[in-house]
Design an enzyme around this catalytic site. Structure first.
Site, short mmCIF file in Angstrom:
data_model
loop_
_atom_site.label_atom_id
_atom_site.label_comp_id
_atom_site.label_asym_id
_atom_site.label_seq_id
_atom_site.Cartn_x
_atom_site.Cartn_y
_atom_site.Cartn_z
N ALA A 65 37.37 36.32 40.68
CA ALA A 65 38.63 36.25 41.30
C ALA A 65 39.28 37.05 42.16
O ALA A 65 38.57 38.27 42.42
CB ALA A 65 39.37 36.17 39.89
N GLY A 108 34.87 35.76 37.64
CA GLY A 108 35.16 34.31 37.85
C GLY A 108 33.82 33.53 38.59
O GLY A 108 34.00 32.30 38.43
N GLU A 111 31.70 32.78 35.86
CA GLU A 111 32.36 31.58 35.16
C GLU A 111 32.19 30.17 35.84
O GLU A 111 32.10 29.23 35.15
CB GLU A 111 33.60 32.21 34.91
N GLU A 131 34.98 42.20 34.40
CA GLU A 131 36.33 42.40 34.36
C GLU A 131 36.90 43.58 33.60
O GLU A 131 37.86 43.99 33.92
CB GLU A 131 36.70 41.07 33.78
N1 CO8 Z 1 38.53 40.05 45.07
C1 CO8 Z 1 38.92 40.25 46.31
N2 CO8 Z 1 38.31 40.94 47.56
C2 CO8 Z 1 36.74 40.95 46.92
C3 CO8 Z 1 36.23 40.87 45.74
C4 CO8 Z 1 37.21 40.16 44.78
N3 CO8 Z 1 36.54 39.86 43.52
N4 CO8 Z 1 34.60 41.25 45.77
C5 CO8 Z 1 34.82 41.57 47.30
N5 CO8 Z 1 35.84 41.61 47.84
C6 CO8 Z 1 36.02 41.96 49.24
C7 CO8 Z 1 35.94 43.61 49.21
O1 CO8 Z 1 37.35 43.88 49.14
C8 CO8 Z 1 35.63 43.87 50.68
O2 CO8 Z 1 36.85 43.46 51.25
P1 CO8 Z 1 37.09 44.52 52.79
O3 CO8 Z 1 35.91 44.48 53.64
O4 CO8 Z 1 38.37 43.89 53.40
O5 CO8 Z 1 37.34 45.87 52.15
C9 CO8 Z 1 34.63 42.58 50.92
O6 CO8 Z 1 35.06 41.62 50.19
C10 CO8 Z 1 33.36 43.11 50.83
O7 CO8 Z 1 33.07 43.71 49.60
P2 CO8 Z 1 32.21 45.00 49.62
O8 CO8 Z 1 32.51 46.10 50.60
O9 CO8 Z 1 32.87 45.55 48.20
O10 CO8 Z 1 30.88 44.74 49.35
P3 CO8 Z 1 29.79 45.53 48.72
O11 CO8 Z 1 28.49 45.04 48.90
O12 CO8 Z 1 29.70 47.10 48.73
O13 CO8 Z 1 29.92 45.25 47.09
C11 CO8 Z 1 30.48 43.94 45.12
C12 CO8 Z 1 29.67 43.98 46.40
C13 CO8 Z 1 29.47 44.90 44.21
C14 CO8 Z 1 30.35 42.43 44.53
C15 CO8 Z 1 31.95 44.50 45.08
O14 CO8 Z 1 32.32 43.83 46.21
C16 CO8 Z 1 32.59 44.47 43.91
O15 CO8 Z 1 32.37 44.84 43.10
N6 CO8 Z 1 33.55 43.17 43.92
C17 CO8 Z 1 34.46 42.83 42.76
C18 CO8 Z 1 33.57 42.17 41.66
C19 CO8 Z 1 34.46 41.84 40.63
O16 CO8 Z 1 34.90 42.93 39.86
N7 CO8 Z 1 34.64 40.76 40.17
C20 CO8 Z 1 35.60 40.41 39.12
C21 CO8 Z 1 36.83 40.20 39.39
S1 CO8 Z 1 37.93 39.90 37.86
C22 CO8 Z 1 37.75 38.26 37.59
O17 CO8 Z 1 36.94 37.47 38.09
C23 CO8 Z 1 38.75 37.57 36.52
C24 CO8 Z 1 38.15 36.35 36.06
C25 CO8 Z 1 39.00 35.35 35.10
C26 CO8 Z 1 39.93 34.66 36.34
C27 CO8 Z 1 38.82 33.59 37.02
C28 CO8 Z 1 39.65 32.81 38.07
C29 CO8 Z 1 38.79 32.55 38.92
#
Ligand code: CO8
Length: 257
Positions: A65, A108, A111, A131
């Protein structure tokens, strides 16, 4: 129709949807949800479409998400608006949907892949429910569908630690049906979808309904449901054609009725 966050196309009898927010690793925000519902609905009313493939980019199926959209939300509004309940509609889609997953399928994103009927993964795929590391828990079925797919031990491990599992572990655990080299991912998914779309659509829809019912009911009720669907297929022209074609040693010509 033009989409802001998706690429949507038709290839033969298959609908192909590609998540397209590369700047955010395909993070799922409210626009993605709105557009996915529109794209699914359009494919569902199109009689020419027999199956759908949902994919992302090489780097990410979807990294979860959209955390930036969620961060400022307050309890009262998420509760009143029943935040994220809209994703249930995608689980109710009737035509088969294959998730073709490369790179990150997290939160998400994992999921969403599990809302599809089966997952074909690239060797580069990484699945996880991180999460917990953000102070929340899975919200669109992760705790339920992942547990049913991989069992309690693995689901608890993933959901409580937030760690990722690679494609090989996901296949061993039963989360994904096949793992392929990255270059084969889309072709493999398209070939599977094309095969499904070439079969009798009523029997395909009923097969999906029958398997899905296994997750919702007792064995006895599920068996009765399957038997009734099986019996009802003898009312279709395609059952006559499919069986006649086998006996006559030729390919069936299904009319989807
Ligand atoms: N939301 C918003 N932006 C994101 C997300 C995200 N989930 N994941 C990555 N991005 C963005 C980063 O902020 C970054 O943007 P910017 O360049 O502007 O800073 C860009 O994408 C690239 O990401 P990274 O620089 O972090 O890339 P890396 O290769 O270093 O890392 C990862 C990749 C490991 C995937 C890392 O981006 C990460 O940990 N992302 C978050 C993963 C996460 O925690 N996901 C769970 C989110 S909560 C959730 O899903 C709730 C579920 C229930 C609701 C479902 C409804 C759909």
């Amino acid at each position: 129709m033009a989409y802001e966050t998706l690429l949507v196309e038709t290839r033969g009898n298959v609908g192909l949807i590609t998540l397209n927010r590369p700047q955010a690793l395909n993070a799922l925000n409210s626009t993605v949800l709105k557009e996915l519902k529109q794209a699914y609905a359009a494919f569902h009313i199109d009689d020419g479409i027999g199956a759908i493939v949902l994919t992302g980019s090489e780097r990410a199926f979807a990294a979860g998400a959209d955390i930036k959209e969620m961060q400022p939300l307050e309890f009262a509004e998420v509760y009143k608006n029943d935040f994220i309940s809209g994703w249930d509609e995608i689980a109710k889609a009737r035509k088969p949907i294959i998730a073709a997953v490369s790179g990150f399928a997290l939160g998400g994103g994992c999921e969403l892949a599990m809302l599809c009927d089966f997952i074909i993964a690239s060797e580069t795929a990484k699945f996880g429910q991180p999460e917990i590391t953000l102070g929340v828990i899975p919200g669109i079925g992760g705790s339920q569908r992942l547990t049913r797919a991989v069992g309690k031990a693995k689901a608890m491990d993933l959901i409580l630690t937030g760690r990722m599992m690679d494609a090989a572990e996901a296949e061993r655990s039963g989360l994904v049906s096949r793992v392929v080299v990255p270059e084969r991912l889309l072709d493999e998914a398209m070939e599977a979808a094309t095969k499904i779309a070439s079969l009798s659509h009523p029997s395909v829809l009923m097969a999906k309904e029958a398997v899905s019912r296994a997750f919702e009911t007792t064995l006895e009720e599920g068996l009765r449901f399957e038997r009734r669907l099986f019996q009802s297929l003898f009312a279709t022209e395609d059952q006559k054609e499919g069986m006649a074609a086998f006996i006559e040693k030729r390919k069936p010509v299904f009319k989807n009725r």
